[in-house]
Design a protein around this motif. Structure first.
Motif, mmCIF file in Angstrom:
data_model
loop_
_atom_site.group_PDB
_atom_site.id
_atom_site.type_symbol
_atom_site.label_atom_id
_atom_site.label_comp_id
_atom_site.label_asym_id
_atom_site.label_seq_id
_atom_site.Cartn_x
_atom_site.Cartn_y
_atom_site.Cartn_z
ATOM 1 N N ARG A 46 23.356 -29.327 33.309
ATOM 2 C CA ARG A 46 23.092 -30.621 32.678
ATOM 3 C C ARG A 46 22.038 -30.487 31.589
ATOM 4 O O ARG A 46 21.167 -31.341 31.441
ATOM 5 C CB ARG A 46 22.657 -31.641 33.731
ATOM 6 N N TRP A 47 22.138 -29.413 30.843
ATOM 7 C CA TRP A 47 21.141 -29.187 29.805
ATOM 8 C C TRP A 47 21.257 -30.235 28.706
ATOM 9 O O TRP A 47 20.259 -30.674 28.171
ATOM 10 C CB TRP A 47 21.315 -27.774 29.235
ATOM 11 N N PHE A 48 22.489 -30.626 28.358
ATOM 12 C CA PHE A 48 22.741 -31.765 27.467
ATOM 13 C C PHE A 48 23.354 -32.838 28.359
ATOM 14 O O PHE A 48 24.551 -32.782 28.674
ATOM 15 C CB PHE A 48 23.717 -31.383 26.351
ATOM 16 N N ASP A 49 22.578 -33.792 28.776
ATOM 17 C CA ASP A 49 22.994 -34.722 29.831
ATOM 18 C C ASP A 49 23.219 -36.124 29.269
ATOM 19 O O ASP A 49 22.298 -36.753 28.753
ATOM 20 C CB ASP A 49 21.925 -34.763 30.925
ATOM 21 N N THR A 50 24.476 -36.606 29.385
ATOM 22 C CA THR A 50 24.780 -37.974 28.964
ATOM 23 C C THR A 50 24.507 -38.988 30.066
ATOM 24 O O THR A 50 24.473 -40.189 29.805
ATOM 25 C CB THR A 50 26.270 -38.103 28.571
ATOM 26 N N GLY A 51 24.368 -38.514 31.311
ATOM 27 C CA GLY A 51 24.212 -39.411 32.453
ATOM 28 C C GLY A 51 25.527 -39.921 33.001
ATOM 29 O O GLY A 51 25.559 -40.594 34.023
ATOM 30 N N THR A 52 26.642 -39.579 32.332
ATOM 31 C CA THR A 52 27.973 -40.017 32.757
ATOM 32 C C THR A 52 28.841 -38.804 33.042
ATOM 33 O O THR A 52 28.884 -37.870 32.242
ATOM 34 C CB THR A 52 28.644 -40.883 31.674
ATOM 35 N N ASN A 171 29.631 -27.484 34.636
ATOM 36 C CA ASN A 171 29.984 -28.084 35.924
ATOM 37 C C ASN A 171 29.760 -27.054 37.026
ATOM 38 O O ASN A 171 30.548 -26.109 37.154
ATOM 39 C CB ASN A 171 31.441 -28.551 35.919
ATOM 40 N N PRO A 172 28.710 -27.198 37.843
ATOM 41 C CA PRO A 172 28.442 -26.204 38.892
ATOM 42 C C PRO A 172 29.606 -26.011 39.856
ATOM 43 O O PRO A 172 29.745 -24.925 40.434
ATOM 44 C CB PRO A 172 27.210 -26.777 39.610
ATOM 45 N N ALA A 173 30.438 -27.030 40.019
ATOM 46 C CA ALA A 173 31.602 -26.879 40.899
ATOM 47 C C ALA A 173 32.624 -25.901 40.319
ATOM 48 O O ALA A 173 33.525 -25.450 41.036
ATOM 49 C CB ALA A 173 32.257 -28.238 41.147
ATOM 50 N N ASN A 174 32.494 -25.590 39.032
ATOM 51 C CA ASN A 174 33.411 -24.643 38.380
ATOM 52 C C ASN A 174 32.880 -23.214 38.369
ATOM 53 O O ASN A 174 33.496 -22.337 37.774
ATOM 54 C CB ASN A 174 33.681 -25.080 36.935
ATOM 55 N N TRP A 175 31.741 -22.964 39.002
ATOM 56 C CA TRP A 175 31.181 -21.619 39.034
ATOM 57 C C TRP A 175 31.834 -20.813 40.147
ATOM 58 O O TRP A 175 32.311 -21.358 41.144
ATOM 59 C CB TRP A 175 29.672 -21.679 39.225
ATOM 60 N N GLN A 176 31.830 -19.503 40.001
ATOM 61 C CA GLN A 176 32.414 -18.618 41.014
ATOM 62 C C GLN A 176 31.445 -18.463 42.187
ATOM 63 O O GLN A 176 30.352 -17.927 42.025
ATOM 64 C CB GLN A 176 32.717 -17.233 40.420
#
Length: 612
Positions: A46-52, A171-176
């Motif tokens: 979330r380094w560039f975070d829109t909040g959405t 997206n951390p859920a996309n990490w291995q």
């Protein structure tokens, strides 16, 4: 119903894009008031975070032409706001700011895909799709341009590979996750996009080109143990008692088990990035890349010793072999005297060293302590500095103006050094005696950026790139292709300074360092940002000096087990964010000769004098 069937109809004229996207594609919505607000943070993904959240990422926004994009600072250090990708010919592009903490804004008028990064921390990514309401599909533009001048069709492999990397990174859920038994699944927004060949479904294209739901390989320890231990900056791992991410992970070279996690909650250690140790191998120096401090802790206990202020975004740290003084590059500092010299054991800052440029990243020191080389990220060049004369010996071009020279490696006799140019996908070879560029190695010569065809070894977006202690090979981590390239650095052979091997790596392939293998030879340890395993490379398995037969000798998890000691409880991103690597003992020429007898006795005669 796809968005493309609605756009251009009467309904479209009276119903907002935001409402239609919310109805037909939940989680993909138009920026409210045609304004996008990015908060730049220290938080992983979330380094560039829109909040959405859109399909798991909080770094993507969709807007109409004329959108105002605002960047606000919510980080402990400085960042640039840099349009690394944009529609070819877009008005006002490229957009690039100096490093700072305050706010900035830019108006995007031309439809297409815009990806922003921080040039100091180049995996920080935020994207805006500016969509023309009169066309079907979300507009990516007919072609995209990179800030260094590369232009490709928007349907090309390079364009979609960059998109794939964006969705993995943000997206951390996309990490291995090798701590899980589930296949590696990547979530993409289920939308149609308009590219140069027409309207296509985004996840269908990305899945077809790069696969999905892949069963991850089993972890496998190397057959031959290593001498000592390996420390890895697991920069995205979160822990109790602190608000900032980052731990440092110790792996035993004897058992390949994770023995310790150091989170240092007492100082809220922030994104530990790279490490080194003192002459006696008792202390660990860890830079906090999203902060301004160097953490110093006891290697055996993990106990904090001191936290030293050094400057903005300290990136890499190394010692001088002759004095044991430390040198830290302040990656976020635009001043020319941006390298800090610290007293032995990091007891205090002694002086600032003027290298003629700012924003240095992964420097290297010579075996005799007399010279230092730096890659100067924002100016596209490299400095060679002499400690004997306390002056700059040369500043040479390493890349195009936005080629992003990021890391260096040096021959054990300081005869030449190498500069990895991340965005140019090249390696610059420099003679340290004549101060001349010898060669530029094109790491993507065997890659077709349009079709994606690979006809030989390829390394796109190269990062860390040390030379082996004996000067026979160089292992480079390449982020975009997820590959490890091996260069033959032996002088006088036909393959000298050419890429002779390519090995598979994980997403965000980043950190490399060499350590001693028991019984002789070396391992190169490779860490990746978006994975929680450490790859162990044997660059010369048959010991003949030729690295063309380099292999992956082991695959080791970086997540804690029941026997792992630590100063905090791991709360998220277990073992993720692998960047800097530090094998102990340090066995490079110049450092290895200074080792205490207890360490030196574990090395072979050749390892004790690698340049002989």
């Amino acid at each position: 119903m796809p968005i493309s069937s609605l756009k251009g109809t009467c309904i479209y004229r009276y119903v907002s894009i935001a409402a239609m996207m919310a109805l037909f594609h939940p989680g993909v919505s138009l920026a409210g008031g045609n304004e996008v607000n990015f908060s730049l943070t220290d938080n992983p993904a979330r380094w560039f975070d829109t909040g959405t959240t859109i399909a798991g990422t909080r770094s993507l926004a969709v807007a109409k032409p004329g959108v105002r994009v605002n960047f606000s600072g919510n980080s402990n250090t400085v960042h640039t706001r840099t349009s690394v990708i944009y529609p070819t010919g877009a008005a006002g592009m490229p957009f690039n700011t100096p490093p700072r903490k305050g706010g900035d804004s830019v108006t995007l008028k031309t439809p297409g895909l815009y990806v922003f990064t921080c040039s100091i921390h180049p995996y920080m990514l935020g994207a805006v799709i500016v969509d023309d309401p009169n066309t079907s599909g979300l507009d990516l533009g007919n072609s995209i341009s990179l800030i260094n001048g590369i232009t490709v069709p928007s349907s090309s492999d390079l364009a979609t590979r960059l998109l794939h990397t964006f969705f993995v990174a943000t997206n951390p859920a996309n990490w291995q996750n090798y701590a899980s038994n589930t296949p590696w699944h990547i979530t993409y927004p289920n939308v149609d996009v308009r590219v140069d060949i027409g309207v296509v479904n985004l996840p269908a294209v990305l899945n077809a080109r790069y696969g999905n739901d892949r069963v991850l390989e089993s972890l496998q320890n190397p057959v031959m143990p290593a001498v000592g231990e390996v420390w890895v900056a697991t920069q995205f791992e979160t822990a109790s008692g602190k608000s900032k991410p980052g731990t440092v992970t110790a792996v035993s070279g004897a058992t390949w088990e994770v023995t310790r996690k150091v989170a240092l909650p007492s100082i809220n250690m922030n994104n530990a990035h790279n490490m080194w140790t003192d002459r006696n191998q008792n202390l660990i120096y860890a830079t906090q890349w999203f902060d301004s401090k160097l953490a110093v802790y006891d290697r055996q206990t993990g106990a904090l010793i001191r936290n030293v202020s050094v400057g903005e975004a300290p990136a890499h740290v190394m010692t001088r072999t002759d004095t044991d003084e430390l040198h830290v590059t302040n990656n976020g500092d635009t001043r020319t005297d941006s390298v800090m010299e610290l007293a032995p054991l990091a007891t205090g800052v002694e002086r600032r060293i003027d290298i003629g440029r700012g924003n240095a990243h992964a420097h290297w020191m010579s075996h005799d302590g007399k010279r230092m080389v730096t890659p100067n990220v924002l100016t596209g060049d490299t400095t060679q500095y002499s400690f004997g004369s306390n002056s700059v010996e040369s500043i040479l071009p390493a890349s195009t103006p936005f080629g992003h020279p990021l890391a260096t490696g040096m021959m054990p006799d300081a005869s030449k050094y190498y500069v990895a140019n991340m965005l140019d996908n090249t390696m610059t070879v420099i003679n340290m005696n004549t101060h001349a560029v010898i060669k530029t190695i094109n790491l993507i010569a065997n890659y077709n950026p349009v079709t994606g065809a690979i006809t030989g070894p390829v390394g796109a977006l190269p990062i860390q790139t040390p030379v082996s202690p004996d000067g026979k090979n160089m292992v480079t981590a390449n982020m975009l292709t997820g590959t490890i390239t091996v260069i033959d650095t032996r002088p006088g052979v036909p393959t000298s300074d050419t890429v002779v091997a390519m090995l598979p790596c994980d997403p965000g392939c980043h950190g490399v360092q060499y350590g001693a293998k028991q019984g002789g030879g070396y391992y190169a340890y490779v860490a990746s940002k978006f994975s929680n395993r450490l790859l162990v490379v044997d660059p010369d398995p048959n010991g003949d000096g030729n690295p063309s037969d380099a292999v992956i000798a082991g695959k080791v998890g970086l997540f804690a087990s029941a026997g792992t000691q630590g100063d905090a409880t791991i709360t998220g991103n277990p073992g993720m964010g692998g960047q800097g690597v530090l094998p102990v003992p340090v066995i490079y020429n110049g450092w290895v000769q200074n080792l205490p007898a207890t360490w030196k006795s574990q090395l072979t005669a050749a390892q004790q004098n690698p340049a002989q």
